[in-house]
Design an enzyme around this catalytic site. Sequence first.
Site, PDB file in Angstrom:
ATOM      1  N   GLU A 177       0.798  -1.227   0.000  1.00 35.96           N
ATOM      2  CA  GLU A 177       0.000   0.000   0.000  1.00 35.96           C
ATOM      3  C   GLU A 177       0.837   1.288   0.000  1.00 35.96           C
ATOM      4  O   GLU A 177       0.895   2.004   1.004  1.00 35.96           O
ATOM      5  CB  GLU A 177      -0.993   0.004   1.171  1.00 35.96           C
ATOM      6  N   GLU A 378      -5.153  -8.554   0.020  1.00 37.25           N
ATOM      7  CA  GLU A 378      -5.932  -8.328   1.248  1.00 37.25           C
ATOM      8  C   GLU A 378      -7.396  -8.148   0.871  1.00 37.25           C
ATOM      9  O   GLU A 378      -7.714  -7.493  -0.121  1.00 37.25           O
ATOM     10  CB  GLU A 378      -5.484  -7.065   2.007  1.00 37.25           C
TER      11      GLU A 378
END
Length: 472
Positions: A177, A378
Amino acid sequence: MNAATPSADASVNRRFPDGFFWGVATSSYQIEGAWDEDGKGESIWDRYAHTPGHVKNDENGDIANDHYHRYKEDVALMKSIGTTAYRFSIAWPRIFPDGTGQPNRLGLDFYKRLVDELLGARIEPFVTLYHWDLPQALQDKYGGWQSKETAKAFADYAGYVAEQLGDRVKHYFTINEFASFVEGGYQGFDVQMGGGKTIHLGGAPGLVLSDSDLKQVRHHAVLGHGLAVQAIRAGAPAGTQVGFAENMRTAVPVIDSPEYVQAAEAATRDRNAGFITVMLEGRYPDEYLAEAGGQAPKFTDEELATIGTPLDFVGINVYRPGSYVEPSDKPPGYRDIPINASHPKMQSEWHIFDAEVMYWAPRHVQALWGASSIFITENGCAASDVIASDGRVYDSDRVMFLRAHLGQLQRATADGVPVHGCFVWSAQDNFEWIYGYGNRFGIVYVDFDTLERTPKLSAKWFREAARRNAVV
Ligand code: PNW
Protein backbone atom coordinates in the site's frame (compact mmCIF):
# COMPACT_ATOMS: atom_id res chain seq x y z
CA MET A 1 -41.61 -31.34 -14.32
CA ASN A 2 -40.52 -28.02 -15.75
CA ALA A 3 -38.86 -26.36 -12.77
CA ALA A 4 -35.15 -27.08 -12.54
CA THR A 5 -34.18 -28.93 -9.38
CA PRO A 6 -31.56 -27.08 -7.35
CA SER A 7 -28.30 -29.00 -7.29
CA ALA A 8 -27.56 -30.79 -4.03
CA ASP A 9 -24.19 -29.03 -4.00
CA ALA A 10 -24.83 -25.51 -5.26
CA SER A 11 -21.14 -24.67 -5.03
CA VAL A 12 -20.37 -26.98 -7.90
CA ASN A 13 -20.72 -24.07 -10.33
CA ARG A 14 -19.01 -21.60 -8.04
CA ARG A 15 -15.59 -23.18 -8.02
CA PHE A 16 -12.27 -21.37 -8.34
CA PRO A 17 -9.60 -22.58 -10.79
CA ASP A 18 -7.46 -25.52 -9.63
CA GLY A 19 -4.44 -24.46 -7.61
CA PHE A 20 -6.12 -21.29 -6.33
CA PHE A 21 -4.39 -20.15 -3.10
CA TRP A 22 -6.62 -19.76 -0.03
CA GLY A 23 -4.57 -17.34 2.00
CA VAL A 24 -4.61 -15.24 5.13
CA ALA A 25 -2.47 -12.15 5.71
CA THR A 26 -0.80 -10.16 8.50
CA SER A 27 2.06 -7.69 8.90
CA SER A 28 5.02 -7.59 11.24
CA TYR A 29 4.26 -4.54 13.37
CA GLN A 30 0.61 -5.50 13.70
CA ILE A 31 1.18 -8.97 15.21
CA GLU A 32 4.77 -9.73 16.20
CA GLY A 33 5.39 -7.80 19.41
CA ALA A 34 8.95 -8.36 20.75
CA TRP A 35 9.57 -4.82 19.59
CA ASP A 36 13.09 -4.58 21.01
CA GLU A 37 14.11 -8.23 21.25
CA ASP A 38 17.02 -10.12 19.69
CA GLY A 39 18.73 -6.98 18.45
CA LYS A 40 15.77 -5.47 16.57
CA GLY A 41 16.14 -1.76 15.82
CA GLU A 42 13.44 0.85 16.42
CA SER A 43 10.94 1.39 13.60
CA ILE A 44 9.00 4.54 12.75
CA TRP A 45 5.85 2.81 14.03
CA ASP A 46 7.53 2.08 17.39
CA ARG A 47 8.41 5.76 17.65
CA TYR A 48 5.03 6.99 16.41
CA ALA A 49 2.93 4.73 18.66
CA HIS A 50 5.14 5.48 21.69
CA THR A 51 4.38 9.17 21.24
CA PRO A 52 1.13 10.01 23.09
CA GLY A 53 -1.87 11.19 21.07
CA HIS A 54 -1.17 9.26 17.85
CA VAL A 55 -3.00 5.97 18.41
CA LYS A 56 -6.42 5.45 19.98
CA ASN A 57 -6.00 4.90 23.74
CA ASP A 58 -2.25 5.33 23.19
CA GLU A 59 -1.95 1.63 22.35
CA ASN A 60 1.12 0.25 20.59
CA GLY A 61 2.63 -2.90 19.06
CA ASP A 62 5.16 -3.63 21.82
CA ILE A 63 3.52 -6.97 22.58
CA ALA A 64 0.68 -7.08 20.02
CA ASN A 65 -0.26 -10.76 19.45
CA ASP A 66 3.14 -11.95 20.69
CA HIS A 67 3.37 -13.81 17.40
CA TYR A 68 7.16 -13.64 17.64
CA HIS A 69 6.95 -16.23 20.41
CA ARG A 70 3.69 -17.94 19.43
CA TYR A 71 4.27 -18.46 15.72
CA LYS A 72 4.09 -22.26 16.01
CA GLU A 73 0.64 -22.10 17.56
CA ASP A 74 -0.39 -19.56 14.91
CA VAL A 75 0.81 -21.72 12.02
CA ALA A 76 -1.03 -24.71 13.49
CA LEU A 77 -4.19 -22.59 13.71
CA MET A 78 -3.84 -21.54 10.06
CA LYS A 79 -3.43 -25.15 9.08
CA SER A 80 -6.52 -26.15 11.06
CA ILE A 81 -8.67 -23.69 9.11
CA GLY A 82 -7.48 -24.93 5.72
CA THR A 83 -5.11 -22.12 4.79
CA THR A 84 -2.85 -22.93 1.84
CA ALA A 85 -0.88 -19.64 1.71
CA TYR A 86 0.27 -17.10 4.28
CA ARG A 87 1.22 -13.53 3.46
CA PHE A 88 3.31 -11.97 6.24
CA SER A 89 5.78 -9.12 6.28
CA ILE A 90 9.38 -8.95 7.40
CA ALA A 91 10.33 -6.18 9.81
CA TRP A 92 13.23 -4.42 8.11
CA PRO A 93 14.65 -3.26 11.50
CA ARG A 94 14.95 -6.88 12.64
CA ILE A 95 17.24 -7.60 9.69
CA PHE A 96 19.09 -4.27 9.57
CA PRO A 97 18.56 -2.52 12.94
CA ASP A 98 20.01 0.72 11.52
CA GLY A 99 18.47 0.30 8.08
CA THR A 100 21.81 -0.45 6.41
CA GLY A 101 25.15 -1.95 7.40
CA GLN A 102 25.55 -5.15 9.39
CA PRO A 103 22.67 -7.66 9.21
CA ASN A 104 21.30 -9.02 12.50
CA ARG A 105 21.39 -12.81 12.32
CA LEU A 106 18.94 -13.31 15.18
CA GLY A 107 16.28 -11.32 13.32
CA LEU A 108 16.72 -13.34 10.17
CA ASP A 109 16.63 -16.59 12.15
CA PHE A 110 13.10 -15.80 13.33
CA TYR A 111 11.83 -15.65 9.75
CA LYS A 112 13.71 -18.85 8.85
CA ARG A 113 11.98 -20.64 11.73
CA LEU A 114 8.62 -19.23 10.69
CA VAL A 115 9.07 -20.24 7.06
CA ASP A 116 10.20 -23.75 8.02
CA GLU A 117 7.13 -24.12 10.21
CA LEU A 118 4.90 -23.01 7.30
CA LEU A 119 6.52 -25.34 4.80
CA GLY A 120 6.16 -28.19 7.30
CA ALA A 121 2.43 -27.41 7.42
CA ARG A 122 2.25 -27.23 3.59
CA ILE A 123 1.39 -23.54 3.69
CA GLU A 124 3.05 -21.48 0.94
CA PRO A 125 4.90 -18.43 2.32
CA PHE A 126 4.35 -15.09 0.53
CA VAL A 127 6.71 -12.46 1.92
CA THR A 128 6.00 -8.72 1.99
CA LEU A 129 9.27 -6.81 2.40
CA TYR A 130 7.84 -3.46 3.48
CA HIS A 131 4.62 -3.07 5.44
CA TRP A 132 5.35 0.42 6.78
CA ASP A 133 7.80 -0.29 9.68
CA LEU A 134 10.79 1.64 8.33
CA PRO A 135 13.94 1.62 10.49
CA GLN A 136 13.79 4.85 12.53
CA ALA A 137 17.50 5.34 11.76
CA LEU A 138 16.61 6.00 8.10
CA GLN A 139 13.93 8.47 9.11
CA ASP A 140 16.45 10.33 11.27
CA LYS A 141 19.24 10.22 8.70
CA TYR A 142 17.38 10.84 5.43
CA GLY A 143 13.84 11.90 6.30
CA GLY A 144 12.74 8.39 5.29
CA TRP A 145 11.32 8.13 1.78
CA GLN A 146 12.00 11.82 1.18
CA SER A 147 15.43 10.66 0.04
CA LYS A 148 16.54 8.37 -2.75
CA GLU A 149 18.98 6.89 -0.24
CA THR A 150 16.08 5.12 1.47
CA ALA A 151 15.03 3.58 -1.86
CA LYS A 152 18.57 2.29 -2.34
CA ALA A 153 18.77 0.96 1.23
CA PHE A 154 15.45 -0.82 0.68
CA ALA A 155 16.79 -2.57 -2.40
CA ASP A 156 19.91 -3.71 -0.51
CA TYR A 157 17.76 -5.11 2.29
CA ALA A 158 15.36 -6.79 -0.18
CA GLY A 159 18.22 -8.39 -2.10
CA TYR A 160 19.78 -9.67 1.10
CA VAL A 161 16.53 -11.25 2.32
CA ALA A 162 15.86 -12.88 -1.06
CA GLU A 163 19.35 -14.34 -1.01
CA GLN A 164 18.99 -15.64 2.55
CA LEU A 165 15.47 -17.05 2.17
CA GLY A 166 15.70 -17.90 -1.53
CA ASP A 167 15.84 -21.65 -0.92
CA ARG A 168 12.47 -21.53 0.88
CA VAL A 169 10.45 -18.52 -0.29
CA LYS A 170 9.32 -18.28 -3.93
CA HIS A 171 6.93 -15.27 -3.79
CA TYR A 172 7.73 -11.71 -2.72
CA PHE A 173 5.76 -8.50 -2.55
CA THR A 174 8.05 -5.49 -2.41
CA ILE A 175 5.88 -2.84 -0.77
CA ASN A 176 2.42 -2.84 0.80
CA GLU A 177 0.00 0.00 0.00
CA PHE A 178 2.19 2.81 -1.32
CA ALA A 179 -0.79 5.16 -1.29
CA SER A 180 -1.53 4.53 2.40
CA PHE A 181 1.92 5.02 3.89
CA VAL A 182 3.06 7.79 1.53
CA GLU A 183 -0.08 9.92 1.57
CA GLY A 184 -0.91 9.01 5.18
CA GLY A 185 2.58 9.34 6.63
CA TYR A 186 3.84 12.37 4.71
CA GLN A 187 0.76 14.56 4.41
CA GLY A 188 -2.46 12.85 5.58
CA PHE A 189 -5.28 12.10 3.14
CA ASP A 190 -9.04 12.33 2.79
CA VAL A 191 -11.29 9.36 2.10
CA GLN A 192 -14.70 9.91 0.43
CA MET A 193 -17.67 8.79 2.47
CA GLY A 194 -21.38 8.87 1.70
CA GLY A 195 -23.30 12.14 1.72
CA GLY A 196 -20.31 14.21 0.64
CA LYS A 197 -18.43 13.59 3.89
CA THR A 198 -14.73 12.90 4.03
CA ILE A 199 -12.52 11.55 6.80
CA HIS A 200 -8.87 12.37 7.24
CA LEU A 201 -6.35 9.55 7.84
CA GLY A 202 -2.68 9.58 8.79
CA GLY A 203 0.16 7.47 10.20
CA ALA A 204 3.91 7.27 10.87
CA PRO A 205 6.08 9.28 10.52
CA GLY A 206 3.30 11.87 10.81
CA LEU A 207 4.74 14.57 8.54
CA VAL A 208 2.77 17.19 6.61
CA LEU A 209 4.68 17.94 3.41
CA SER A 210 3.78 20.22 0.50
CA ASP A 211 2.17 18.70 -2.61
CA SER A 212 5.39 18.88 -4.61
CA ASP A 213 7.46 17.26 -1.85
CA LEU A 214 4.81 14.58 -1.54
CA LYS A 215 5.07 13.75 -5.25
CA GLN A 216 8.82 13.31 -4.80
CA VAL A 217 8.21 10.91 -1.88
CA ARG A 218 5.83 8.90 -4.11
CA HIS A 219 8.53 8.75 -6.75
CA HIS A 220 11.13 7.47 -4.28
CA ALA A 221 8.73 4.79 -3.06
CA VAL A 222 8.09 3.40 -6.57
CA LEU A 223 11.79 3.72 -7.33
CA GLY A 224 12.50 1.67 -4.17
CA HIS A 225 10.08 -0.94 -5.50
CA GLY A 226 11.81 -1.11 -8.89
CA LEU A 227 15.30 -1.29 -7.42
CA ALA A 228 14.12 -4.01 -5.03
CA VAL A 229 12.64 -6.09 -7.88
CA GLN A 230 16.03 -6.01 -9.58
CA ALA A 231 17.88 -6.81 -6.34
CA ILE A 232 15.56 -9.75 -5.59
CA ARG A 233 16.06 -11.16 -9.08
CA ALA A 234 19.82 -10.78 -8.70
CA GLY A 235 19.89 -12.46 -5.27
CA ALA A 236 17.26 -15.20 -5.47
CA PRO A 237 17.18 -18.47 -7.43
CA ALA A 238 15.60 -18.49 -10.91
CA GLY A 239 11.84 -18.92 -10.77
CA THR A 240 11.39 -16.58 -7.79
CA GLN A 241 8.31 -14.43 -8.39
CA VAL A 242 7.90 -10.80 -7.43
CA GLY A 243 5.28 -8.05 -7.52
CA PHE A 244 3.80 -5.34 -5.31
CA ALA A 245 0.66 -5.17 -3.10
CA GLU A 246 -1.27 -1.95 -3.64
CA ASN A 247 -4.61 -0.66 -2.38
CA MET A 248 -5.83 0.28 -5.84
CA ARG A 249 -8.37 3.08 -6.04
CA THR A 250 -10.97 1.24 -8.06
CA ALA A 251 -13.65 3.05 -10.05
CA VAL A 252 -16.78 0.91 -10.28
CA PRO A 253 -18.98 1.48 -13.36
CA VAL A 254 -22.55 2.35 -12.40
CA ILE A 255 -23.83 0.19 -15.30
CA ASP A 256 -22.18 -2.87 -16.82
CA SER A 257 -22.04 -1.63 -20.42
CA PRO A 258 -19.03 -0.94 -22.66
CA GLU A 259 -19.18 2.89 -22.32
CA TYR A 260 -19.40 2.77 -18.55
CA VAL A 261 -16.71 0.12 -18.23
CA GLN A 262 -14.37 2.17 -20.42
CA ALA A 263 -15.02 5.23 -18.26
CA ALA A 264 -14.28 3.22 -15.10
CA GLU A 265 -11.04 1.90 -16.58
CA ALA A 266 -9.88 5.38 -17.55
CA ALA A 267 -10.70 6.71 -14.07
CA THR A 268 -8.85 3.83 -12.42
CA ARG A 269 -5.76 4.47 -14.55
CA ASP A 270 -5.77 8.18 -13.61
CA ARG A 271 -6.47 7.72 -9.91
CA ASN A 272 -3.49 5.37 -9.53
CA ALA A 273 -1.12 7.38 -11.73
CA GLY A 274 1.67 7.90 -9.18
CA PHE A 275 1.80 4.27 -8.07
CA ILE A 276 0.27 1.33 -9.97
CA THR A 277 0.13 3.09 -13.33
CA VAL A 278 3.77 4.19 -13.37
CA MET A 279 4.93 0.79 -12.07
CA LEU A 280 3.03 -1.13 -14.76
CA GLU A 281 3.57 1.31 -17.64
CA GLY A 282 7.05 2.60 -16.84
CA ARG A 283 5.93 6.18 -17.35
CA TYR A 284 3.82 8.78 -15.62
CA PRO A 285 0.62 9.49 -17.55
CA ASP A 286 0.83 12.83 -19.40
CA GLU A 287 -2.21 14.09 -17.49
CA TYR A 288 -0.49 13.40 -14.15
CA LEU A 289 2.55 15.45 -15.15
CA ALA A 290 0.48 18.20 -16.79
CA GLU A 291 -1.74 18.53 -13.75
CA ALA A 292 1.30 18.64 -11.44
CA GLY A 293 2.91 21.37 -13.56
CA GLY A 294 5.86 22.86 -11.67
CA GLN A 295 5.22 20.40 -8.84
CA ALA A 296 5.92 17.32 -10.94
CA PRO A 297 8.44 14.88 -9.45
CA LYS A 298 12.02 15.03 -10.66
CA PHE A 299 13.06 11.82 -12.39
CA THR A 300 15.27 10.38 -15.10
CA ASP A 301 14.41 8.01 -17.95
CA GLU A 302 16.63 5.41 -16.35
CA GLU A 303 14.62 5.64 -13.12
CA LEU A 304 11.39 5.19 -15.06
CA ALA A 305 12.78 2.06 -16.68
CA THR A 306 13.69 0.72 -13.22
CA ILE A 307 10.25 1.56 -11.82
CA GLY A 308 8.64 -0.22 -14.76
CA THR A 309 10.69 -3.42 -14.46
CA PRO A 310 8.31 -6.20 -15.61
CA LEU A 311 6.71 -8.15 -12.75
CA ASP A 312 5.59 -11.73 -12.30
CA PHE A 313 2.26 -10.79 -10.76
CA VAL A 314 0.18 -7.85 -9.55
CA GLY A 315 -1.11 -7.79 -5.96
CA ILE A 316 -4.10 -5.65 -5.03
CA ASN A 317 -5.68 -5.05 -1.63
CA VAL A 318 -9.44 -4.79 -2.13
CA TYR A 319 -11.68 -3.37 0.59
CA ARG A 320 -14.07 -0.84 -0.93
CA PRO A 321 -14.90 0.94 -4.17
CA GLY A 322 -12.85 4.12 -4.58
CA SER A 323 -15.67 5.77 -6.52
CA TYR A 324 -18.59 5.13 -8.88
CA VAL A 325 -18.32 6.57 -12.38
CA GLU A 326 -20.37 7.23 -15.46
CA PRO A 327 -19.20 8.38 -18.91
CA SER A 328 -19.05 12.10 -19.69
CA ASP A 329 -18.88 14.14 -22.92
CA LYS A 330 -16.31 16.43 -21.33
CA PRO A 331 -12.66 15.56 -20.65
CA PRO A 332 -11.45 13.32 -19.10
CA GLY A 333 -14.44 11.33 -20.42
CA TYR A 334 -15.78 10.14 -17.08
CA ARG A 335 -17.36 11.64 -14.02
CA ASP A 336 -17.72 10.52 -10.37
CA ILE A 337 -21.24 10.22 -9.08
CA PRO A 338 -21.74 11.11 -5.39
CA ILE A 339 -21.92 8.26 -2.87
CA ASN A 340 -25.23 8.37 -1.04
CA ALA A 341 -25.32 9.21 2.66
CA SER A 342 -27.23 5.98 3.32
CA HIS A 343 -24.74 3.78 1.41
CA PRO A 344 -24.05 0.58 3.43
CA LYS A 345 -20.77 0.32 5.24
CA MET A 346 -18.76 -2.02 7.44
CA GLN A 347 -17.46 -1.18 10.93
CA SER A 348 -14.31 0.81 10.06
CA GLU A 349 -15.24 4.43 9.56
CA TRP A 350 -13.75 4.44 6.04
CA HIS A 351 -15.32 1.18 4.95
CA ILE A 352 -17.98 1.71 2.25
CA PHE A 353 -19.42 -1.70 1.29
CA ASP A 354 -19.90 -3.01 -2.22
CA ALA A 355 -18.69 -6.49 -3.18
CA GLU A 356 -18.76 -5.56 -6.90
CA VAL A 357 -15.35 -3.97 -6.41
CA MET A 358 -13.94 -7.50 -6.08
CA TYR A 359 -15.02 -8.16 -9.66
CA TRP A 360 -13.94 -4.85 -11.19
CA ALA A 361 -10.58 -4.38 -9.48
CA PRO A 362 -8.85 -7.45 -10.97
CA ARG A 363 -10.76 -7.06 -14.24
CA HIS A 364 -9.46 -3.49 -14.65
CA VAL A 365 -5.91 -4.70 -13.90
CA GLN A 366 -6.19 -7.26 -16.67
CA ALA A 367 -7.87 -4.87 -19.13
CA LEU A 368 -5.61 -1.86 -18.51
CA TRP A 369 -2.24 -3.54 -18.09
CA GLY A 370 -2.60 -7.06 -19.47
CA ALA A 371 -1.57 -8.68 -16.18
CA SER A 372 -1.22 -12.44 -16.55
CA SER A 373 -1.24 -13.20 -12.82
CA ILE A 374 -3.14 -11.33 -10.12
CA PHE A 375 -3.39 -11.91 -6.37
CA ILE A 376 -5.91 -10.32 -4.03
CA THR A 377 -3.37 -9.57 -1.32
CA GLU A 378 -5.93 -8.33 1.25
CA ASN A 379 -9.72 -8.46 1.64
CA GLY A 380 -11.72 -8.39 4.84
CA CYS A 381 -13.49 -6.13 7.31
CA ALA A 382 -13.60 -5.11 10.95
CA ALA A 383 -16.57 -6.19 13.07
CA SER A 384 -17.82 -5.77 16.64
CA ASP A 385 -16.76 -9.27 17.65
CA VAL A 386 -17.32 -10.65 21.14
CA ILE A 387 -17.09 -14.10 22.69
CA ALA A 388 -20.67 -15.33 23.16
CA SER A 389 -21.80 -17.17 26.29
CA ASP A 390 -21.20 -20.49 24.52
CA GLY A 391 -17.59 -19.50 23.85
CA ARG A 392 -18.04 -18.89 20.11
CA VAL A 393 -17.69 -15.70 18.03
CA TYR A 394 -20.61 -15.07 15.66
CA ASP A 395 -19.28 -12.60 13.08
CA SER A 396 -22.26 -12.82 10.75
CA ASP A 397 -21.35 -9.55 8.99
CA ARG A 398 -17.86 -10.79 8.15
CA VAL A 399 -19.30 -14.03 6.73
CA MET A 400 -21.64 -11.88 4.62
CA PHE A 401 -18.74 -9.69 3.51
CA LEU A 402 -16.42 -12.57 2.57
CA ARG A 403 -19.09 -14.61 0.81
CA ALA A 404 -20.20 -11.60 -1.22
CA HIS A 405 -16.64 -10.60 -2.16
CA LEU A 406 -15.48 -14.13 -2.96
CA GLY A 407 -18.62 -14.56 -5.06
CA GLN A 408 -17.60 -11.59 -7.17
CA LEU A 409 -14.02 -12.86 -7.36
CA GLN A 410 -15.24 -16.24 -8.56
CA ARG A 411 -17.27 -14.40 -11.22
CA ALA A 412 -14.06 -12.68 -12.35
CA THR A 413 -12.17 -15.98 -12.64
CA ALA A 414 -15.10 -17.49 -14.55
CA ASP A 415 -14.82 -14.54 -16.98
CA GLY A 416 -11.15 -15.38 -17.55
CA VAL A 417 -9.50 -12.85 -15.24
CA PRO A 418 -6.26 -14.58 -14.09
CA VAL A 419 -6.61 -14.37 -10.30
CA HIS A 420 -4.47 -17.03 -8.64
CA GLY A 421 -5.22 -16.54 -4.97
CA CYS A 422 -6.84 -14.43 -2.29
CA PHE A 423 -5.55 -13.49 1.17
CA VAL A 424 -8.10 -12.66 3.83
CA TRP A 425 -7.10 -9.76 6.06
CA SER A 426 -6.53 -10.91 8.65
CA ALA A 427 -5.35 -14.25 10.04
CA GLN A 428 -6.14 -12.87 13.51
CA ASP A 429 -7.29 -9.69 15.22
CA ASN A 430 -4.31 -7.37 15.57
CA PHE A 431 -2.98 -3.84 16.02
CA GLU A 432 -5.01 -1.78 13.53
CA TRP A 433 -2.65 1.22 13.26
CA ILE A 434 -4.18 4.49 14.48
CA TYR A 435 -7.31 2.61 15.62
CA GLY A 436 -5.33 0.39 18.03
CA TYR A 437 -6.81 -2.95 19.11
CA GLY A 438 -10.46 -1.86 18.87
CA ASN A 439 -10.92 -2.60 15.16
CA ARG A 440 -10.91 -6.39 14.87
CA PHE A 441 -10.19 -7.69 11.34
CA GLY A 442 -9.34 -11.32 12.19
CA ILE A 443 -11.12 -14.52 11.26
CA VAL A 444 -9.55 -15.65 14.54
CA TYR A 445 -10.43 -13.72 17.70
CA VAL A 446 -7.63 -12.64 20.04
CA ASP A 447 -8.18 -11.81 23.70
CA PHE A 448 -5.60 -9.05 24.17
CA ASP A 449 -5.36 -9.68 27.93
CA THR A 450 -4.65 -13.42 27.80
CA LEU A 451 -3.59 -13.57 24.11
CA GLU A 452 -5.82 -16.61 23.73
CA ARG A 453 -6.92 -17.27 20.12
CA THR A 454 -10.47 -18.41 19.17
CA PRO A 455 -11.50 -19.09 15.55
CA LYS A 456 -14.62 -17.14 14.61
CA LEU A 457 -17.60 -18.29 12.56
CA SER A 458 -15.89 -16.74 9.52
CA ALA A 459 -12.93 -19.11 10.03
CA LYS A 460 -15.34 -22.02 9.75
CA TRP A 461 -16.73 -20.50 6.55
CA PHE A 462 -13.20 -19.99 5.20
CA ARG A 463 -12.25 -23.58 5.98
CA GLU A 464 -15.19 -24.96 4.04
CA ALA A 465 -14.62 -22.60 1.08
CA ALA A 466 -10.94 -23.58 0.96
CA ARG A 467 -11.78 -27.29 1.22
CA ARG A 468 -14.21 -27.11 -1.69
CA ASN A 469 -12.24 -24.42 -3.57
CA ALA A 470 -15.56 -22.66 -4.08
CA VAL A 471 -17.90 -20.00 -2.75
CA VAL A 472 -19.95 -21.75 -0.07
C1 PNW B 1 -4.73 -1.95 4.92
N1 PNW B 1 -9.01 2.68 3.18
O1 PNW B 1 -4.91 -0.58 5.17
C2 PNW B 1 -3.36 -2.36 5.45
O2 PNW B 1 -2.55 -2.95 4.46
C3 PNW B 1 -3.41 -3.22 6.67
O3 PNW B 1 -2.19 -3.13 7.39
C4 PNW B 1 -4.60 -2.84 7.51
O4 PNW B 1 -4.62 -3.44 8.77
C5 PNW B 1 -5.83 -3.22 6.72
O5 PNW B 1 -5.80 -2.68 5.41
C6 PNW B 1 -7.15 -2.82 7.36
O6 PNW B 1 -7.24 -1.44 7.51
C7 PNW B 1 -5.98 0.16 4.67
O7 PNW B 1 -9.13 3.83 3.65
C8 PNW B 1 -6.00 1.50 4.99
O8 PNW B 1 -9.80 2.27 2.27
C9 PNW B 1 -6.99 2.33 4.51
C10 PNW B 1 -8.00 1.82 3.66
C11 PNW B 1 -7.98 0.46 3.33
C12 PNW B 1 -6.97 -0.36 3.85
